[in-house]
Scaffold this active site. Sequence first.
Site, PDB file in Angstrom:
ATOM      1  N   ASP A  67       2.116  11.254  -3.009  1.00  0.00           N
ATOM      2  CA  ASP A  67       2.702  10.319  -2.334  1.00  0.00           C
ATOM      3  C   ASP A  67       4.182  10.346  -2.472  1.00  0.00           C
ATOM      4  O   ASP A  67       4.459  11.001  -3.355  1.00  0.00           O
ATOM      5  CB  ASP A  67       1.925   8.687  -2.815  1.00  0.00           C
ATOM      6  CG  ASP A  67       1.749   8.561  -4.320  1.00  0.00           C
ATOM      7  OD1 ASP A  67       2.343   9.375  -5.083  1.00  0.00           O
ATOM      8  OD2 ASP A  67       0.836   7.945  -4.547  1.00  0.00           O
ATOM      9  N   ASP A 136      -5.018  -2.364 -10.064  1.00  0.00           N
ATOM     10  CA  ASP A 136      -6.068  -2.863  -8.921  1.00  0.00           C
ATOM     11  C   ASP A 136      -6.930  -1.890  -7.981  1.00  0.00           C
ATOM     12  O   ASP A 136      -7.449  -2.121  -7.231  1.00  0.00           O
ATOM     13  CB  ASP A 136      -4.984  -3.481  -7.705  1.00  0.00           C
ATOM     14  CG  ASP A 136      -3.922  -2.329  -6.961  1.00  0.00           C
ATOM     15  OD1 ASP A 136      -4.139  -1.193  -7.508  1.00  0.00           O
ATOM     16  OD2 ASP A 136      -3.174  -2.722  -6.075  1.00  0.00           O
ATOM     17  N   HIS A 138      -6.167   1.268  -7.121  1.00  0.00           N
ATOM     18  CA  HIS A 138      -5.598   2.137  -6.131  1.00  0.00           C
ATOM     19  C   HIS A 138      -5.598   3.609  -6.708  1.00  0.00           C
ATOM     20  O   HIS A 138      -5.658   3.791  -7.857  1.00  0.00           O
ATOM     21  CB  HIS A 138      -4.229   1.699  -5.579  1.00  0.00           C
ATOM     22  CG  HIS A 138      -3.366   1.849  -6.606  1.00  0.00           C
ATOM     23  ND1 HIS A 138      -2.342   0.796  -6.784  1.00  0.00           N
ATOM     24  CD2 HIS A 138      -2.593   2.912  -7.262  1.00  0.00           C
ATOM     25  CE1 HIS A 138      -1.302   1.260  -7.562  1.00  0.00           C
ATOM     26  NE2 HIS A 138      -1.662   2.424  -8.046  1.00  0.00           N
ATOM     27  N   GLU A 143      -4.081   1.172  -1.487  1.00  0.00           N
ATOM     28  CA  GLU A 143      -4.452  -0.096  -2.274  1.00  0.00           C
ATOM     29  C   GLU A 143      -5.735  -0.876  -1.682  1.00  0.00           C
ATOM     30  O   GLU A 143      -6.304  -0.276  -0.895  1.00  0.00           O
ATOM     31  CB  GLU A 143      -3.209  -1.214  -1.686  1.00  0.00           C
ATOM     32  CG  GLU A 143      -1.691  -0.601  -2.049  1.00  0.00           C
ATOM     33  CD  GLU A 143      -1.649  -0.943  -3.911  1.00  0.00           C
ATOM     34  OE1 GLU A 143      -2.422  -0.945  -4.572  1.00  0.00           O
ATOM     35  OE2 GLU A 143      -0.473  -0.939  -3.909  1.00  0.00           O
TER      36      GLU A 143
END
Length: 263
Positions: A67, A136, A138, A143
């Site tokens: 990313d 979380d 990811h 996400e």
Amino acid sequence: MEIIIQPTPEAGSIIAARIIAKLVRTKPDCVLGLATGSTPLATYRELARIHREGVLDFSKVTTFNLDEYVGLPPGHSQSYHAFMDEHFFRHVNVPRSRIHIPDGMARDIPAECARYEAAIVAAGGIDLQLLGIGTDGHIGFNEPSSSLASRTRIKTLTERTRADNARFFGGDLDQVPFHCITMGVGSIMAAREVLMLAFGANKADAVAAAVEGPIAAMNPASVLQMHAVAKCIVDEPAAGKLTRRDYYRWVFEHKPGWQKIGG
Ligand code: F6R
């Protein structure tokens, strides 16, 4: 999924580096999928150390990063281009022409995402994808609620991820971009092997949900349960909420000799 519990992040990172080094030795022109963030740093250090000793050659290796932030030029100190250069590429001999990181400055973002996916295919696909995990759940910047079939695309970071990453921006939340280009969950799942690392108690809930919870888009890492060759290396605090941790240790200690992860 194979769960490898180690006493410290350093011990886990040495195992991760050995797995990657073994692949580079057996397939010198392999394609590595790489991650940023604090989690893989010790793995990169160990790979650089092995390279410095002259026993690991990256000259035929191709890399694809997961990313990049949208709007940060490669020269920005917190861009993932700069991160990878500082922590890995300047210490090893991957040729510049074989390094791939999404272009967060692209004017046509969908076209950049399609180009990135095509480049992965043209390189023959990813042999091993290295991953961290967000608090979380990811992976990449996929996400919660990300499509488990998704491919490289733009995503909006959650407030939690922006807050988690503010530490890289001098603690200034306002400096953290809202958007990123990330390989999709489907892109990650297409890698032939996946190696996820998680260190620290703040990852314990996400790891437990990913490894022992139901497969759900609300914890994108849980889809790795469907991957045929997925390893998850955790330290003791990150393993703290795994109900079957004694069993995972038992399995690792009793691997047949030929399966052991050597030096
Ligand atoms: C990084 C990435 C993210 C991180 C995750 C954990 O390229 O894609 O999924 O792996 O946010 O970050 P750290 O390692 O900083 O806790």
